[in-house]
Design an enzyme around this catalytic site. Structure first.
Site, mmCIF file in Angstrom:
data_model
loop_
_atom_site.group_PDB
_atom_site.id
_atom_site.type_symbol
_atom_site.label_atom_id
_atom_site.label_comp_id
_atom_site.label_asym_id
_atom_site.label_seq_id
_atom_site.Cartn_x
_atom_site.Cartn_y
_atom_site.Cartn_z
ATOM 1 N N HIS A 169 50.417 38.896 38.675
ATOM 2 C CA HIS A 169 49.512 39.290 39.688
ATOM 3 C C HIS A 169 48.453 38.269 39.992
ATOM 4 O O HIS A 169 48.070 38.161 41.013
ATOM 5 C CB HIS A 169 49.086 40.773 39.292
ATOM 6 C CG HIS A 169 47.853 41.215 40.128
ATOM 7 N ND1 HIS A 169 48.292 41.747 41.538
ATOM 8 C CD2 HIS A 169 46.639 41.261 40.113
ATOM 9 C CE1 HIS A 169 47.006 42.003 42.108
ATOM 10 N NE2 HIS A 169 45.917 41.645 41.307
ATOM 11 N N ARG A 179 42.737 32.093 47.224
ATOM 12 C CA ARG A 179 42.121 30.709 47.360
ATOM 13 C C ARG A 179 42.983 29.700 47.434
ATOM 14 O O ARG A 179 43.077 29.197 48.639
ATOM 15 C CB ARG A 179 41.432 30.966 45.617
ATOM 16 C CG ARG A 179 40.124 31.917 45.624
ATOM 17 C CD ARG A 179 39.612 31.398 44.487
ATOM 18 N NE ARG A 179 40.449 31.002 43.418
ATOM 19 C CZ ARG A 179 41.097 32.033 42.366
ATOM 20 N NH1 ARG A 179 40.678 33.082 42.456
ATOM 21 N NH2 ARG A 179 41.829 32.104 41.611
ATOM 22 N N TYR A 226 33.346 39.891 47.393
ATOM 23 C CA TYR A 226 33.466 39.989 46.198
ATOM 24 C C TYR A 226 32.813 38.620 45.362
ATOM 25 O O TYR A 226 32.872 38.586 44.299
ATOM 26 C CB TYR A 226 35.119 39.885 45.765
ATOM 27 C CG TYR A 226 35.711 38.498 46.011
ATOM 28 C CD1 TYR A 226 36.186 37.840 47.136
ATOM 29 C CD2 TYR A 226 36.193 37.821 44.613
ATOM 30 C CE1 TYR A 226 36.863 36.507 47.138
ATOM 31 C CE2 TYR A 226 36.783 36.489 44.825
ATOM 32 C CZ TYR A 226 37.301 36.316 46.032
ATOM 33 O OH TYR A 226 37.890 34.637 46.093
#
Ligand code: MN
Length: 427
Positions: free
Chosen positions: A140, A149, A251
């Site tokens: 994951h 990213r 985030y």
């Protein structure tokens, strides 16, 4: 006392061959009966075992437990009795409902202590003080690192050295069957030059296993990794609902916030580590070697089959993920050792969650972000529609069970239906 895990024991209550709750399971939860208040319960087959009534009938009298422990909205007081007592109670329930044991007159009392499951309301099992979500599946973390990213540097430098986690929100943990209102929030759409406020367009689930803390370490006192499993009362299924567009914008640099804290759904029956003892397996080899305070040897992972289904409003069901808890790179003992290595105190009823449990192959990915590969590979539904993420009216259902020969120990389900966002004008 008998060994409640003995696969030869059968119950005088009917239990179907595919039931998650044979007499070898004996999980704990909270139910509300038609004419009574919430109480501590167990489950065998499709019966809730009313442990308040079992206690009132004197079947636990040798354990000297105050009645109010069972006459309770949450399991916290029960869990606080300690592992020795709760183990004895699990063994006693096994004896009371075993066909083989003739020690008790419990069968004559069955109408008082075994209630058909559809005649009770199954409630949130614990009062969760604090909740921590980890990020412990290497598959994951690699997938998300690639999508959010850079595929070349998907895992950040710390990932193989410590079980990454963040403090989540305990107040919005809800029991299976609770509807979830689609959250709204701030996002930065691709190509836009300023953020907007709207309902999330990328609502997702995360397939996780949660653990319930069963013992306190005390502020300032780290838990050695070798003793860490003694701090786990049991496990449940855990859906860490996620709004990916809100998450992506908010985030950096402090991690998940409103993209996660609107809801998490748990299954109602807490399955003890004792019940899962048969299903222990070794985890993946950890390379590079971890620091001594995180080092474990032997079998600290669990072979638990996991599945996620999406059910449409008109009842069409599509399985979208088959995974397994055994894939976890970091095990729960390591998560607890790391969580407390700085002296952080765990309290009874706290929850930890594994992080999304993805397996190595596409069919085993534990979130729509990965399954649809950020919307580039939509999932076909039986009614001809497609899903990249979760629609209003969809239910997401997590299921899980361990199986060896004829013995099946399961969790039931963690189900949540998405309701449309509220359209209040907030300005
Ligand atoms: Mn998560």
């Amino acid at each position: 006392m008998n060994n409640p895990n003995d696969p030869e024991i059968t119950s005088w209550l009917p239990v179907g061959p595919d039931s998650d709750f044979p007499i070898q399971n004996i999980p704990f939860g909270i139910v509300k009966t038609k004419n009574g208040g919430p109480r501590v319960a167990s489950r065998i087959g499709n019966f809730a075992i009313d442990l308040l009534r079992v206690s009132e009938l004197g079947f636990f009298s040798d354990f000297d437990i105050p009645k109010k422990v069972f006459d309770n909205l949450y399991l916290n007081d029960f869990i606080s009795l300690g592992q020795e007592t709760t183990r004895n109670i699990r063994a006693r329930i096994s004896e009371l409902f075993s066909e083989q044991s003739k020690k008790w007159n419990s069968r004559e009392m069955s109408a008082h202590i075994a209630i058909p499951i559809d005649e009770v309301e199954v409630l949130l099992p614990v009062r969760v003080g604090d909740y921590t979500d980890f990020y412990s599946s290497i598959e994951h973390a690699t997938n998300v690192g690639s999508l959010f990213r850079d595929p070349e540097n998907a895992l950040l430098p710390n990932w193989r050295h410590l079980p990454v986690g963040y403090h989540g929100r305990a107040s919005s943990i809800v029991v299976s069957g609770t509807d979830i209102i689609r959250p709204a929030g701030q996002t930065m759409p691709a190509g836009a030059d300023k953020p907007q406020y709207s309902p999330t367009k990328l609502l997702d689930f995360e397939l996780e296993i949660g653990f319930v803390v069963g013992k306190e370490n005390g502020l300032g006192h780290p838990v050695p990794v070798s003793q860490a499993e003694d701090y786990i009362f049991g496990l449940c299924l855990f859906n860490d609902w996620s709004a990916r567009d809100i998450q992506k914008w908010e985030y950096v640099p402090l991690g998940p916030f409103l993209g996660k804290n609107f809801a998490s759904t748990v299954s109602p029956w807490i399955v003890t580590l004792d019940a899962l003892a048969t299903f222990r397996v070794e985890g993946p080899v950890q390379e590079p070697e971890v620091l001594p305070y995180l080092k474990t040897n032997g079998k600290h992972n669990f072979d638990i089959h996991l599945e996620v289904e999406i059910e449409t409003l008109n009842g069409h069901v599509q399985s979208v993920c088959q995974s397994n808890f055994k894939y976890m790179y970091w095990n729960m003992a390591q998560q607890i050792a790391h969580h407390t290595v700085n002296g952080c105190n765990l309290r009874v009823g706290d929850m930890g969650a594994s992080g999304t449990i993805s397996g190595p192959k596409p069919g085993s990915f534990g979130s729509m972000l990965e399954i649809s590969w950020r919307g580039t590979k939509p999932v076909d539904m039986p009614d001809g529609s497609q899903r990249k993420f979760i629609n209003d009216g969809d239910s997401v259902v997590l299921k899980g069970f361990a199986k060896s020969g004829d013995l099946r120990i399961g969790f039931g389900e963690a189900r949540g239906k998405i309701l449309p966002a509220l359209t209040n004008n907030l300005s």
